[in-house]
Design an enzyme around this catalytic site. Structure first.
Site, mmCIF file in Angstrom:
data_model
loop_
_atom_site.group_PDB
_atom_site.id
_atom_site.type_symbol
_atom_site.label_atom_id
_atom_site.label_comp_id
_atom_site.label_asym_id
_atom_site.label_seq_id
_atom_site.Cartn_x
_atom_site.Cartn_y
_atom_site.Cartn_z
ATOM 1 N N CYS A 56 -0.535 21.744 6.070
ATOM 2 C CA CYS A 56 -0.058 20.086 6.217
ATOM 3 C C CYS A 56 0.898 19.769 5.319
ATOM 4 C CB CYS A 56 -1.538 19.575 5.764
ATOM 5 S SG CYS A 56 -2.030 19.923 3.936
ATOM 6 N N CYS A 113 0.722 -1.351 -0.268
ATOM 7 C CA CYS A 113 0.078 0.127 0.109
ATOM 8 C C CYS A 113 0.845 1.269 0.045
ATOM 9 C CB CYS A 113 -0.855 0.035 1.258
ATOM 10 S SG CYS A 113 -1.795 1.675 1.559
ATOM 11 N N ASP A 142 -5.464 28.229 5.386
ATOM 12 C CA ASP A 142 -5.300 26.881 5.754
ATOM 13 C C ASP A 142 -5.507 26.284 4.157
ATOM 14 O OD1 ASP A 142 -5.115 23.977 6.443
ATOM 15 O OD2 ASP A 142 -7.099 24.109 7.351
ATOM 16 N N CYS A 145 1.024 4.107 4.749
ATOM 17 C CA CYS A 145 1.543 4.097 6.454
ATOM 18 C C CYS A 145 2.997 4.032 6.532
ATOM 19 C CB CYS A 145 0.793 3.276 7.192
ATOM 20 S SG CYS A 145 -1.008 3.764 7.228
#
Length: 412
Positions: free
Chosen positions: A367, A42, A340, A45
Site C-alpha cells: 500500500c 480534514c 503484505d 481526501c
C-alpha cells in the site's frame, strides 16, 4: 463603465457557476464547491474533487514513475462506484461549546475537525456515530479531554461486513467504569437493531493509539464475520482487514494468480493478519505457513482456517524474519512467499531471510509504492527480478494506491 451584476446557478457535480452579466453579454466564471464541506480542514481526501478518471490517471503516472524501471506497470483497476467504500470507520470524540462533537484530527495535527458525513466512509457507520454522539448528553457521558485527563468516551470504531451486513461498534473509553452502560447499549440497539456486537475497549494511556489492550463484550459475540473470495472470515476489533472489500477481492485474486500454484507448493504467508491471503492460497497449495506478530490476529486466523475447513495451513505467532531465519537454519525451504507489509514496507533483513529459504516466487502486496520501490531495489540486488506490477485503486479520493508485484528468483 459598463453596469455589472451577477447571480449564482447550480451546475451539478458540486460546482456553482457565478454568472457575471455585463452590457456586452454574459460571462461565466466557475466557482468550485467541494463535495465535502470540511475537506480542506480534514486533509484526508486529497483527490475528492478531482474527476475519478483523472484520479486514476494521476495514480497510474505516479506508480509508473516510481516502479516502471523494475518491470511493466499494468493499467490501474478502478471502482465502478468510488464513494462510501470504507467498511471500517473511526471517529474521535471531543467537546466544544457545551456540545459533544465527533470527527477526525486534521492531518498532521491534534485539532479535532467535526464531521457529519464522509464521502468515502460507509453511510450506516456514519449514521451510528451520529446517533452515539446525540445520546451522550442525555446519558450524562462526557467525552475525554486529553489536556485535562478527564472524561470517558475517547473514540468510536465501527466495522461492517460487506457481504454479511454484520456491524461491530467499539466504544473506546478512558476508564472501565461506564455509568448507565446497560441502558446506553439498549438505547443504541433500539436506534440501530442492525448492530450485531458492541465492545467496550479501555484505553487509559496517554497515547496516539486508538485501541487499548483491555476489552469487554457488551453485546453479541465480540466479533463480526465477512465473506471474501468464497471464504468466510472472523474479524475482531483489532484485526487487520482491508477497508475496501470490493477492490480487495480483485487484488487478492490477482495475488493468488501470480503465485502460480499447482497444488505442490509450500507457501509462506508473511504478515498474515487474520489469514485472508494464506487461506485463499491454501486451496491451490500443498501447504501454507502463516506468520503474524499480533496474537489476537493469529487466534482469528486459526478460527478462520477451521471455519473454512482448511487443514493444510498452520499459523505461528512470531516475527516473520526470525521465523524464516530459523527455517533456513534447519534446512527448510519454501516455494512461494506472500507478503503484505504495512505502509512502511519491509526490511533488508526480511528480504535476506526470503533469500535464505530459497523462495522461487515472491508476491508482494503493497500500500506504499515508495517503500515498495525501495524494497524492490534490495530484492534485485539479492537476485530477484520483478516480472510486473499490477495497480489497484483501493483508496479512491485519497493519494494512496495498492499494488501487487511478482518477483522471481534468477537462475544461478
Amino acid at each position: 463603465m459598463a453596469e455589472k451584476h451577477g447571480k449564482k446557478r447550480n451546475m451539478g457535480n458540486g460546482n456553482i457557476i457565478k454568472e457575471e452579466i455585463t452590457e456586452g453579454g454574459k460571462r461565466k466564471r466557475p466557482e468550485k464547491r467541494s463535495l465535502c464541506p470540511v475537506s480542506k480542514q480534514c486533509g484526508g481526501c486529497q483527490y475528492l474533487d478531482m474527476p475519478y478518471q483523472e484520479q486514476l490517471k494521476l495514480k497510474q503516472r505516479q506508480v509508473q514513475q516510481l516502479l516502471g524501471t523494475f518491470g511493466k506497470v499494468y493499467p490501474i483497476v478502478g471502482m465502478e462506484n468510488p464513494f462510501h467504500y470504507r467498511n471500517k470507520v473511526h471517529a474521535v470524540f471531543g467537546w466544544k461549546k457545551g456540545e459533544p462533537i465527533s470527527g477526525v484530527y486534521q492531518e498532521g495535527t491534534h485539532k479535532l475537525i467535526p464531521v457529519e458525513q464522509c464521502q468515502i466512509e460507509d453511510e450506516k457507520a456514519d449514521e451510528i456515530i451520529r446517533t452515539i454522539r446525540g445520546m451522550l448528553k442525555s446519558f450524562k457521558i462526557r467525552t475525554y479531554d486529553e489536556d485535562k485527563g478527564y472524561g470517558l468516551l475517547r473514540h468510536v470504531l465501527v466495522r461492517k461486513g460487506f457481504a454479511t451486513g454484520e456491524i461491530m461498534v467499539v466504544l473506546v473509553t478512558a476508564s472501565p467504569v461506564f455509568p448507565s452502560r446497560n441502558n446506553f447499549i439498549k438505547a443504541l440497539l433500539k436506534a440501530h437493531p442492525e448492530i450485531t456486537t458492541v465492545i467496550q475497549n479501555i484505553n487509559g494511556r496517554e497515547t496516539s493509539m486508538v485501541l487499548g489492550e483491555r476489552e469487554q463484550i457488551l453485546y453479541g459475540q465480540g466479533y463480526i464475520e465477512d465473506e471474501l473470495c468464497g471464504c468466510r472470515f472472523r474479524i475482531s476489533s483489532q484485526s487487520f482487514y482491508q477497508v475496501n472489500p470490493v477492490q480487495t477481492e480483485k487484488l487478492y485474486a490477482k495475488a493468488i494468480e501470480l503465485a502460480g500454484l499447482t497444488g505442490q507448493e509450500i507457501v509462506l504467508d508473511a504478515y498474515c493478519g487474520i489469514g485472508t491471503i494464506g487461506i485463499l492460497a491454501s486451496r491451490q497449495a500443498k501447504q501454507v505457513i502463516g506468520v503474524e506478530r499480533n496474537q489476537e490476529a493469529v487466534r482469528d486466523a486459526i478460527r478462520n482456517a477451521k471455519g473454512n475447513h482448511i487443514s493444510n495451513i498452520r499459523f505461528y505467532c512470531n516475527d516473520a524474519t526470525q521465523f524464516m531465519q530459523q527455517m533456513a537454519a534447519e534446512g527448510a525451504n519454501v516455494d512461494v512467499v506472500l507478503m503484505d507489509p504495512p505502509r512502511t514496507g519491509s526490511t533488508e533483513e526480511f528480504i535476506q531471510a526470503v533469500m535464505s529459504v530459497r523462495a522461487k516466487r515472491v508476491v508482494y502486496v503493497s500500500c506504499g509504492p515508495e517503500t515498495l520501490a525501495r524494497d524492490l531495489k534490495v530484492f534485485r540486488r539479492l537476485g530477484y527480478e520483478t516480472q510486473g506490477v499490477w495497480v489497484y485503486d483501493m483508496f479512491p479520493a485519497v493519494r494512496h494506491v495498492e499494488t501487487v508485484a511478482l518477483l522471481t528468483r534468477k537462475a544461478r
